[in-house]
Enzyme design. Structure first.
Site, short mmCIF file in Angstrom:
data_model
loop_
_atom_site.label_atom_id
_atom_site.label_comp_id
_atom_site.label_asym_id
_atom_site.label_seq_id
_atom_site.Cartn_x
_atom_site.Cartn_y
_atom_site.Cartn_z
N ALA A 68 8.71 39.15 -1.64
CA ALA A 68 9.16 37.78 -1.42
C ALA A 68 8.13 36.85 -2.06
CB ALA A 68 9.28 37.51 0.07
N GLY A 111 9.20 42.76 -0.06
CA GLY A 111 10.63 42.54 -0.27
C GLY A 111 11.16 43.26 -1.49
N GLU A 114 11.96 46.61 -0.22
CA GLU A 114 13.11 46.44 0.67
C GLU A 114 14.40 46.27 -0.13
OE1 GLU A 114 11.12 43.28 2.83
OE2 GLU A 114 11.20 44.50 4.65
N GLU A 134 2.82 43.73 3.62
CA GLU A 134 2.90 42.52 4.44
C GLU A 134 1.75 42.37 5.42
OE1 GLU A 134 5.48 44.47 3.69
OE2 GLU A 134 7.24 43.24 3.26
C1 HXC Z 1 4.46 34.85 -5.47
C2 HXC Z 1 3.40 36.29 -6.90
C3 HXC Z 1 3.70 37.39 -6.08
C4 HXC Z 1 4.43 37.14 -4.88
C5 HXC Z 1 2.62 38.12 -7.77
N1 HXC Z 1 2.73 36.80 -7.95
N2 HXC Z 1 3.19 38.50 -6.64
N3 HXC Z 1 3.78 35.04 -6.60
N4 HXC Z 1 4.79 35.85 -4.63
N5 HXC Z 1 4.82 38.11 -4.06
C6 HXC Z 1 2.20 35.99 -9.06
C7 HXC Z 1 0.71 35.76 -8.97
O1 HXC Z 1 0.42 34.73 -8.09
C8 HXC Z 1 0.37 35.46 -10.42
O2 HXC Z 1 0.74 34.13 -10.71
C9 HXC Z 1 1.35 36.33 -11.19
O3 HXC Z 1 2.41 36.66 -10.28
C10 HXC Z 1 0.70 37.63 -11.65
O4 HXC Z 1 0.16 38.28 -10.53
P1 HXC Z 1 -1.35 38.84 -10.50
O5 HXC Z 1 -1.69 39.00 -9.05
O6 HXC Z 1 -2.23 38.03 -11.35
O7 HXC Z 1 -1.15 40.27 -11.19
P2 HXC Z 1 -2.01 41.59 -10.97
O8 HXC Z 1 -3.47 41.26 -10.88
O9 HXC Z 1 -1.55 42.52 -12.00
O10 HXC Z 1 -1.57 42.16 -9.53
C11 HXC Z 1 -0.26 42.60 -9.32
C12 HXC Z 1 0.01 42.75 -7.77
C13 HXC Z 1 -0.35 41.40 -7.08
C14 HXC Z 1 -0.84 43.87 -7.21
C15 HXC Z 1 1.48 43.09 -7.62
O11 HXC Z 1 0.31 40.33 -7.77
C16 HXC Z 1 0.06 41.34 -5.63
O12 HXC Z 1 -0.58 41.91 -4.76
N6 HXC Z 1 1.15 40.60 -5.33
C17 HXC Z 1 1.57 40.35 -3.97
C18 HXC Z 1 2.26 41.56 -3.44
C19 HXC Z 1 2.69 41.36 -1.98
O13 HXC Z 1 1.89 41.09 -1.11
N7 HXC Z 1 3.99 41.44 -1.76
C20 HXC Z 1 4.56 41.28 -0.44
C21 HXC Z 1 4.98 39.85 -0.25
S1 HXC Z 1 5.47 39.61 1.43
P3 HXC Z 1 -0.36 32.94 -10.83
O14 HXC Z 1 0.43 31.84 -11.44
O15 HXC Z 1 -0.76 32.66 -9.42
O16 HXC Z 1 -1.47 33.50 -11.66
C22 HXC Z 1 7.07 40.09 1.45
C23 HXC Z 1 7.76 39.88 2.75
C24 HXC Z 1 9.19 40.26 2.66
O17 HXC Z 1 7.60 40.56 0.50
C25 HXC Z 1 9.89 39.82 3.87
C26 HXC Z 1 11.37 39.70 3.69
C27 HXC Z 1 11.78 38.72 2.70
#
Ligand code: HXC
Length: 260
Positions: A68, A111, A114, A134
């Protein structure tokens, strides 16, 4: 095109595989509200397209979807999340009557995982990573990660993933039964489309019945599920395609299904 965050096309020799590529590269396909509304629309259109027998959802080589959109979620408070029933826009993929294949390269996190699990079959590229991170954000999975993952890979593995937030790789995901096959990164999408063509060559009416019956096994007791299966099986005897399929076998020729 029609969409800001998707590339939508039809694939396969007979153009009968609906193809949806999540295309929001600047955020690793983070599933913002707008993207999910578009995805609902694209899936609904393919569901209503009589020529499409199967749908493939994929992302990029780097990310299927990184979850998400955290930047959108960060601002929400409880009453907003509750009021708008946050994630309600996520149900279409799980409710679609037609089979959906997730072709996962790269990150399928939160997500993203999911969403993949709402699909009916998951194919993975060798470098795919599946996780529910999460907990690291101070929240829990909210679109099936505690339920579908547990049903898919069992309690111990699901608990470990959800409690640590650490992802598993494609090989482990295949061993655990989360994904059915693993392919080299650059072959994944073609293989998913090939599978989609194989499924689309069957009766679309009967493949929807198959999907409904397998899906029912997650909702029902064994007795109820077997009853549902039996009645659905009986119902195939009211279809054109059941007669066409069995007659073609006996006459040693391919069946001509009419999806009715
Ligand atoms: C918003 C995101 C994002 C996310 C990545 N980006 N994941 N933006 N929401 N979930 C953005 C970053 O902010 C960044 O933009 C760009 O994408 C590239 O990401 P980086 O982190 O620089 O890339 P990298 O170093 O290669 O790392 C990749 C990664 C990391 C390991 C996937 O991005 C990461 O940990 N992302 C979050 C993963 C996560 O926690 N997902 C769960 C979300 S909670 P900018 O412009 O900032 O540089 C969820 C709840 C669901 O999903 C509930 C139901 C809906």
């Amino acid at each position: 095109g029609q969409y800001q965050n998707l590339i939508v096309d039809k694939k396969g020799q007979n153009q009968n595989v609906g193809f949806i590529q999540l295309n929001r590269p600047k955020a690793l396909n983070a599933l913002c509200d707008e993207l999910m509304v578009e995805l609902t629309q694209a899936v609904t259109d393919f569901e209503n397209d009589g020529n499409v027998g199967c749908i493939v959802i994929t992302g990029s080589e780097k990310a299927f979807a990184a979850g998400a959109d955290i930047k959108e979620m960060q601002k929400r408070d409880f009453s907003q999340a509750y009021d708008e029933n946050f994630t309600a826009a996520w149900t279409k993929v799980a409710e679609c009557k037609k089979p959906i294949i997730a072709a996962v390269n790269g990150y399928a996190l939160g997500g993203g995982n999911e969403l993949a699990m709402m699909c009916d079959i998951i194919y993975a590229g060798e470098k795919a990573k599946f996780g529910q991170p999460e907990i690291k954000l101070g929240t829990i999975p909210g679109a099936g990660g505690t339920q579908r993952l547990t049903q898919s890979i069992g309690k111990s593995k699901a608990m470990e993933m959800v409690l640590t937030g650490n992802p598993i790789n494609a090989e482990d995901a295949e061993k655990a039964g989360l994904v059915s096959k693993v392919f080299p990164v650059e072959q994944l999408v073609d293989e998913a489309i090939k599978l989609g063509e194989t499924i689309s060559a069957q009766s679309k009416l009967v493949s929807a019945m198959c999907k409904e019956a397998v899906s029912a096994s997650f909702e029902m007791s064994l007795r109820e599920g077997l009853h549902f299966e039996k009645r659905t099986f009986h119902a195939t005897f009211a279809t054109h395609d059941r007669m066409a399929g069995m007659t073609a076998f006996i006459e040693k020729r391919p069946a001509d299904f009419k999806d009715k």
